[in-house]
Design a protein around this motif. Structure first.
Motif, mmCIF file in Angstrom:
data_model
loop_
_atom_site.group_PDB
_atom_site.id
_atom_site.type_symbol
_atom_site.label_atom_id
_atom_site.label_comp_id
_atom_site.label_asym_id
_atom_site.label_seq_id
_atom_site.Cartn_x
_atom_site.Cartn_y
_atom_site.Cartn_z
ATOM 1 N N ARG A 277 0.842 -1.197 0.000
ATOM 2 C CA ARG A 277 0.000 0.000 0.000
ATOM 3 C C ARG A 277 0.876 1.245 0.000
ATOM 4 O O ARG A 277 1.924 1.285 0.650
ATOM 5 C CB ARG A 277 -0.920 0.022 1.225
ATOM 6 C CG ARG A 277 -1.980 -1.063 1.177
ATOM 7 C CD ARG A 277 -2.809 -1.086 2.422
ATOM 8 N NE ARG A 277 -2.029 -1.695 3.510
ATOM 9 C CZ ARG A 277 -2.516 -1.961 4.706
ATOM 10 N NH1 ARG A 277 -3.766 -1.663 5.017
ATOM 11 N NH2 ARG A 277 -1.747 -2.531 5.623
ATOM 12 N N MET A 278 0.426 2.267 -0.739
ATOM 13 C CA MET A 278 1.148 3.527 -0.839
ATOM 14 C C MET A 278 0.416 4.605 -0.032
ATOM 15 O O MET A 278 -0.784 4.491 0.230
ATOM 16 C CB MET A 278 1.237 3.973 -2.305
ATOM 17 C CG MET A 278 1.863 2.943 -3.217
ATOM 18 S SD MET A 278 3.585 2.700 -2.760
ATOM 19 C CE MET A 278 4.082 1.511 -3.966
ATOM 20 N N ALA A 279 1.139 5.658 0.301
ATOM 21 C CA ALA A 279 0.567 6.754 1.088
ATOM 22 C C ALA A 279 -0.631 7.400 0.396
ATOM 23 O O ALA A 279 -1.545 7.896 1.062
ATOM 24 C CB ALA A 279 1.648 7.797 1.381
ATOM 25 N N ASP A 280 -0.650 7.380 -0.939
ATOM 26 C CA ASP A 280 -1.764 8.005 -1.666
ATOM 27 C C ASP A 280 -2.994 7.096 -1.771
ATOM 28 O O ASP A 280 -3.976 7.429 -2.430
ATOM 29 C CB ASP A 280 -1.317 8.449 -3.059
ATOM 30 C CG ASP A 280 -0.947 7.295 -3.984
ATOM 31 O OD1 ASP A 280 -0.999 6.122 -3.556
ATOM 32 O OD2 ASP A 280 -0.596 7.580 -5.145
ATOM 33 N N GLY A 281 -2.950 5.911 -1.134
ATOM 34 C CA GLY A 281 -4.095 5.009 -1.140
ATOM 35 C C GLY A 281 -4.037 3.931 -2.208
ATOM 36 O O GLY A 281 -4.833 3.006 -2.193
ATOM 37 N N THR A 282 -3.119 4.040 -3.152
ATOM 38 C CA THR A 282 -2.990 3.011 -4.175
ATOM 39 C C THR A 282 -2.279 1.794 -3.578
ATOM 40 O O THR A 282 -1.866 1.804 -2.419
ATOM 41 C CB THR A 282 -2.205 3.530 -5.395
ATOM 42 O OG1 THR A 282 -0.897 3.922 -4.969
ATOM 43 C CG2 THR A 282 -2.913 4.713 -6.040
ATOM 44 N N GLU B 169 -13.362 2.828 -3.937
ATOM 45 C CA GLU B 169 -12.133 3.528 -3.542
ATOM 46 C C GLU B 169 -11.385 4.062 -4.756
ATOM 47 O O GLU B 169 -10.868 5.183 -4.730
ATOM 48 C CB GLU B 169 -11.203 2.599 -2.762
ATOM 49 C CG GLU B 169 -11.684 2.287 -1.358
ATOM 50 C CD GLU B 169 -10.795 1.277 -0.681
ATOM 51 O OE1 GLU B 169 -10.119 1.668 0.297
ATOM 52 O OE2 GLU B 169 -10.768 0.099 -1.120
ATOM 53 N N ARG B 170 -11.327 3.284 -5.825
ATOM 54 C CA ARG B 170 -10.644 3.743 -7.040
ATOM 55 C C ARG B 170 -11.391 4.918 -7.679
ATOM 56 O O ARG B 170 -10.781 5.886 -8.128
ATOM 57 C CB ARG B 170 -10.494 2.579 -8.019
ATOM 58 C CG ARG B 170 -9.424 1.602 -7.580
ATOM 59 C CD ARG B 170 -8.925 0.668 -8.664
ATOM 60 N NE ARG B 170 -9.896 0.251 -9.635
ATOM 61 C CZ ARG B 170 -10.666 -0.825 -9.527
ATOM 62 N NH1 ARG B 170 -10.584 -1.605 -8.482
ATOM 63 N NH2 ARG B 170 -11.513 -1.142 -10.480
ATOM 64 N N ARG C 8 -7.776 -2.351 -3.871
ATOM 65 C CA ARG C 8 -8.809 -1.398 -3.474
ATOM 66 C C ARG C 8 -10.133 -1.771 -4.121
ATOM 67 O O ARG C 8 -10.183 -2.393 -5.179
ATOM 68 C CB ARG C 8 -8.438 0.024 -3.927
ATOM 69 C CG ARG C 8 -7.253 0.598 -3.201
ATOM 70 C CD ARG C 8 -6.988 2.021 -3.607
ATOM 71 N NE ARG C 8 -6.707 2.094 -5.042
ATOM 72 C CZ ARG C 8 -6.684 3.220 -5.736
ATOM 73 N NH1 ARG C 8 -6.934 4.374 -5.165
ATOM 74 N NH2 ARG C 8 -6.419 3.204 -7.020
ATOM 75 N N ALA D 141 -10.846 8.189 -5.858
ATOM 76 C CA ALA D 141 -9.522 8.777 -6.044
ATOM 77 C C ALA D 141 -9.424 9.589 -7.339
ATOM 78 O O ALA D 141 -8.480 10.355 -7.503
ATOM 79 C CB ALA D 141 -8.474 7.672 -6.054
#
Length: 133
Positions: free
Chosen positions: A102-107, A128-129, A124, A132
């Motif tokens: 998982r990345m800080a931007d939610g991806t 969620e996608r 996700r 974003a």
């Protein structure tokens, strides 16, 4: 002309336990033509299917455990809720976290393993996608 996928097969030390785990993960049910009998968990083959029967998983007894990294794996996304809530649910069912991507931007995604070590990923959700964008 094309071919259709009949089902996806998994080699298993304990097909019954694997079918129970994946039935809980995916909300699948036993094959009505060959139900997995909880009173006879030693079956050498256990089939589970989606509600409409279009997707089926077959767990087949083999004598040896997983040896190397999967060459094919399932990528799952939550039908409802978020990736992180689904991750909590899968861990409670008996999955084990292998790698957190998982990345800080939610991806990103999380790599998990089922009780016999077969890897799969949780992505996700569609919501969620879309959020974003």
């Amino acid at each position: 002309m094309t071919a259709l996928i009949s089902h996806t097969s998994f080699d298993s030390l304990d097909p019954f336990a694997q079918s129970v785990f994946w039935r809980g993960v995916l909300g699948f049910h036993d094959d009505p033509d060959d139900p997995n009998d909880p009173n006879h968990p030693g079956d050498e083959e256990c089939m589970i299917a989606s509600g409409d029967g279009s997707q089926r998983l077959l767990f087949i007894k083999v004598p040896d455990g997983k040896q190397v990294k999967n060459r094919v794996h399932l990528d799952l996304r939550p039908a409802e809720g978020t990736r992180d809530r689904e991750l909590e649910r899968l861990l409670a069912l008996g999955a084990r976290e292998v790698a957190d991507r998982r990345m800080a931007d939610g991806t990103g995604w999380v790599v998990l393993a089922d009780p016999e070590g077969n890897e799969f990923c949780i992505l996700r959700s569609d919501a969620e996608r879309e959020q974003a964008l």
